[in-house]
Design a protein around this motif. Structure first.
Motif, PDB file in Angstrom:
ATOM      1  N   ASP A 140      19.581  -0.555  -6.945  1.00  0.00           N
ATOM      2  CA  ASP A 140      20.457   0.275  -6.108  1.00  0.00           C
ATOM      3  C   ASP A 140      20.195   0.100  -4.620  1.00  0.00           C
ATOM      4  OD1 ASP A 140      17.909   1.659  -6.693  1.00  0.00           O
ATOM      5  OD2 ASP A 140      18.732   3.221  -5.409  1.00  0.00           O
ATOM      6  N   ILE A 141      19.203  -0.697  -4.239  1.00  0.00           N
ATOM      7  CA  ILE A 141      18.887  -0.828  -2.821  1.00  0.00           C
ATOM      8  C   ILE A 141      19.631  -2.003  -2.195  1.00  0.00           C
ATOM      9  CG2 ILE A 141      16.663   0.362  -2.913  1.00  0.00           C
ATOM     10  CD1 ILE A 141      15.293  -2.305  -3.103  1.00  0.00           C
ATOM     11  N   GLY A 142      19.864  -1.881  -0.897  1.00  0.00           N
ATOM     12  CA  GLY A 142      20.594  -2.928  -0.199  1.00  0.00           C
ATOM     13  C   GLY A 142      20.801  -2.572   1.259  1.00  0.00           C
ATOM     14  N   LEU A 143      21.841  -3.137   1.842  1.00  0.00           N
ATOM     15  CA  LEU A 143      22.119  -2.991   3.266  1.00  0.00           C
ATOM     16  C   LEU A 143      23.458  -2.293   3.463  1.00  0.00           C
ATOM     17  CD1 LEU A 143      21.159  -3.901   6.179  1.00  0.00           C
ATOM     18  CD2 LEU A 143      22.724  -5.844   5.872  1.00  0.00           C
ATOM     19  N   LEU A 144      23.469  -1.265   4.299  1.00  0.00           N
ATOM     20  CA  LEU A 144      24.697  -0.566   4.666  1.00  0.00           C
ATOM     21  C   LEU A 144      25.171  -1.102   6.010  1.00  0.00           C
ATOM     22  CD1 LEU A 144      25.885   1.823   2.913  1.00  0.00           C
ATOM     23  CD2 LEU A 144      23.474   1.283   2.493  1.00  0.00           C
ATOM     24  N   VAL A 145      26.453  -1.466   6.089  1.00  0.00           N
ATOM     25  CA  VAL A 145      27.010  -2.025   7.318  1.00  0.00           C
ATOM     26  C   VAL A 145      28.346  -1.363   7.614  1.00  0.00           C
ATOM     27  CG1 VAL A 145      25.866  -4.244   6.947  1.00  0.00           C
ATOM     28  CG2 VAL A 145      28.194  -3.908   6.101  1.00  0.00           C
TER      29      VAL A 145
ATOM     30  N   SER B 245      18.770   0.803   2.594  1.00  0.00           N
ATOM     31  CA  SER B 245      18.544   2.063   1.895  1.00  0.00           C
ATOM     32  C   SER B 245      19.067   1.988   0.459  1.00  0.00           C
ATOM     33  CB  SER B 245      19.234   3.215   2.631  1.00  0.00           C
ATOM     34  OG  SER B 245      18.801   4.462   2.120  1.00  0.00           O
ATOM     35  N   THR B 246      19.064   3.144  -0.210  1.00  0.00           N
ATOM     36  CA  THR B 246      19.649   3.288  -1.531  1.00  0.00           C
ATOM     37  C   THR B 246      21.157   3.399  -1.379  1.00  0.00           C
ATOM     38  OG1 THR B 246      17.683   4.416  -2.382  1.00  0.00           O
ATOM     39  CG2 THR B 246      19.717   4.745  -3.594  1.00  0.00           C
ATOM     40  N   ILE B 247      21.892   2.463  -1.915  1.00  0.00           N
ATOM     41  CA  ILE B 247      23.333   2.384  -1.668  1.00  0.00           C
ATOM     42  C   ILE B 247      24.117   3.574  -2.232  1.00  0.00           C
ATOM     43  CG2 ILE B 247      25.425   1.052  -2.141  1.00  0.00           C
ATOM     44  CD1 ILE B 247      23.651  -1.479  -1.971  1.00  0.00           C
ATOM     45  N   PRO B 248      24.018   3.904  -3.530  1.00  0.00           N
ATOM     46  CA  PRO B 248      24.897   4.953  -4.070  1.00  0.00           C
ATOM     47  C   PRO B 248      24.637   6.333  -3.492  1.00  0.00           C
ATOM     48  CG  PRO B 248      23.337   4.210  -5.724  1.00  0.00           C
ATOM     49  CD  PRO B 248      23.225   3.264  -4.587  1.00  0.00           C
ATOM     50  N   PHE B 249      23.432   6.596  -3.011  1.00  0.00           N
ATOM     51  CA  PHE B 249      23.163   7.872  -2.346  1.00  0.00           C
ATOM     52  C   PHE B 249      23.639   7.836  -0.900  1.00  0.00           C
ATOM     53  CE2 PHE B 249      20.576  10.559   0.398  1.00  0.00           C
ATOM     54  CZ  PHE B 249      20.684  11.789  -0.212  1.00  0.00           C
ATOM     55  N   PHE B 250      23.283   6.779  -0.208  1.00  0.00           N
ATOM     56  CA  PHE B 250      23.456   6.668   1.238  1.00  0.00           C
ATOM     57  C   PHE B 250      24.912   6.434   1.639  1.00  0.00           C
ATOM     58  CE2 PHE B 250      22.638   4.466   5.360  1.00  0.00           C
ATOM     59  CZ  PHE B 250      21.677   5.302   5.905  1.00  0.00           C
ATOM     60  N   LEU B 251      25.603   5.541   0.933  1.00  0.00           N
ATOM     61  CA  LEU B 251      26.955   5.127   1.322  1.00  0.00           C
ATOM     62  C   LEU B 251      27.947   6.289   1.408  1.00  0.00           C
ATOM     63  CD1 LEU B 251      28.844   2.758   2.017  1.00  0.00           C
ATOM     64  CD2 LEU B 251      29.230   2.451  -0.439  1.00  0.00           C
TER      65      LEU B 251
END
Length: 339
Positions: free
Chosen positions: A116-121, A188-194
């Motif tokens: 679930d981790i990655g980059l938010l842009v 960050s954690t994509i599904p929470f953060f996005l």
């Protein structure tokens, strides 16, 4: 007449007493399970709150207590290092790292099979991959799970740390830092953060899993001691949660949102964000499940990939067999949970 009334009252009283005894006996027969969550309430916990709200745990003979957490790493440490909890719900990479270090924990169910981790842009920012981060300011949290993978992610695009400005931000303040535009991107954690940041700064996500950095994400785990003592109740719990997730993604996402809010009224949760989190998580579940397997059943190949991913970045040093990190056969068809 008086004798008839007295006899009738006696029969009714005996019936009520018998019913009370039966109810009490049923309650005593229910297997108690205490579960430590990964975090405060959010979409990834939907299936457990829905099962609690609908009475599906009770129907399976379980008396379940769900306790909020404050991070996957902490949950793994508390569940794995003590006797207070029977199960934990967390990002399973944290569990694998802890097992490699000697903590006797194993996965019993895996719901989000992709990391679930990655980059938010920001949308329209022109950032499509690591090579586009040159000269950018990127937020991350040094003590989080994403930190050890950043160099490998950057290298996949021919980029080094010196090519961009990495700013270390506390996990609690990362969303606000990014949403306010004080960083060009954020790990960050994509599904929470996005869903949270997209309310003020519409964003896209770039998954680590798409850059050969994959590992199982959220699922259930327990210690070997708890598995020995409570294997069947734990299996029933895992099976109900898995069936609950299947029910949710069969078109009942709204019910799941309502259940989280009903179970945690004091949290003052935003239903729109919860729904967006549940929707965002679906892509990490890799539905449908592999042929012949139920949603939630651990997939051996996933753990083999995870061992390589975690070994390559130095987070696993001893255990090389992915099968050592999970218990098969714990997720079964759950009666009482509608399709």
């Amino acid at each position: 007449m008086t004798r008839f009334i007295t006899r009738t009252v006696g029969i009714l009283a005996a019936g009520f007493i018998g019913l009370a005894i039966a109810v009490n006996a049923a309650a005593q027969q229910a297997d108690k399970l205490k579960v430590r969550m990964d975090w405060t309430p959010w979409g990834v916990q939907a299936a457990m709150h829905l099962a609690q709200h609908k009475g599906w745990f009770s129907a399976a003979g379980l008396d379940v207590a769900l306790e909020d957490g404050n991070g996957s790493v902490t949950t793994v440490q508390i569940v794995g290092g003590g006797d207070q909890f029977d199960l934990g719900h967390a990002a399973l990479a944290s569990m694998m790292i802890a097992r490699d270090k000697g903590l006797p924990v194993k996965a019993v169910a895996v719901f989000a099979r992709l990391s679930d981790i990655g980059l938010l842009v920001p949308k329209e920012a022109g950032i499509k991959g690591p090579k586009d981060l040159k000269g950018r300011k990127v937020a991350y949290t040094a003590g989080s799970l994403e930190a050890p993978f950043i160099d490998a992610f950057l290298a996949s695009g021919g980029v080094k740390r010196g090519d961009l400005e990495l700013i270390n931000v506390d996990a609690a303040g990362k969303a606000s830092t990014y949403a306010a535009g004080r960083a060009d991107a954020a790990f960050s954690t994509i599904p929470f953060f996005l869903p949270v940041v997209s309310q003020t700064r519409p964003s896209d996500a770039i998954r680590f899993a798409d850059y050969n950095l994959n590992m199982p994400s959220f699922g259930l785990f327990a210690t070997e001691a708890k598995l020995a003592a409570k294997r069947e109740p734990i299996a029933r719990f895992a099976s109900v949660v898995a069936a609950s997730w299947q029910y949710i993604y069969n078109g009942h996402e709204g019910e799941a949102v309502d259940a989280i809010v009903a179970q945690r009224p004091q949290a003052k949760l935003d239903k729109a964000i919860l729904r967006a989190q549940i929707d965002a998580l679906k892509g990490f579940f890799q539905l449908p499940a592999p042929e012949g397997q139920l949603l939630g059943a651990p997939v051996a190949a996933d753990f083999a990939v995870a061992v390589k991913t975690l070994t390559d970045v130095g987070l696993i040093k001893s255990i090389k067999d992915g099968n050592d990190f999970f218990v098969p056969g714990m997720v079964r068809a759950a009666a009482g949970v509608p399709k």
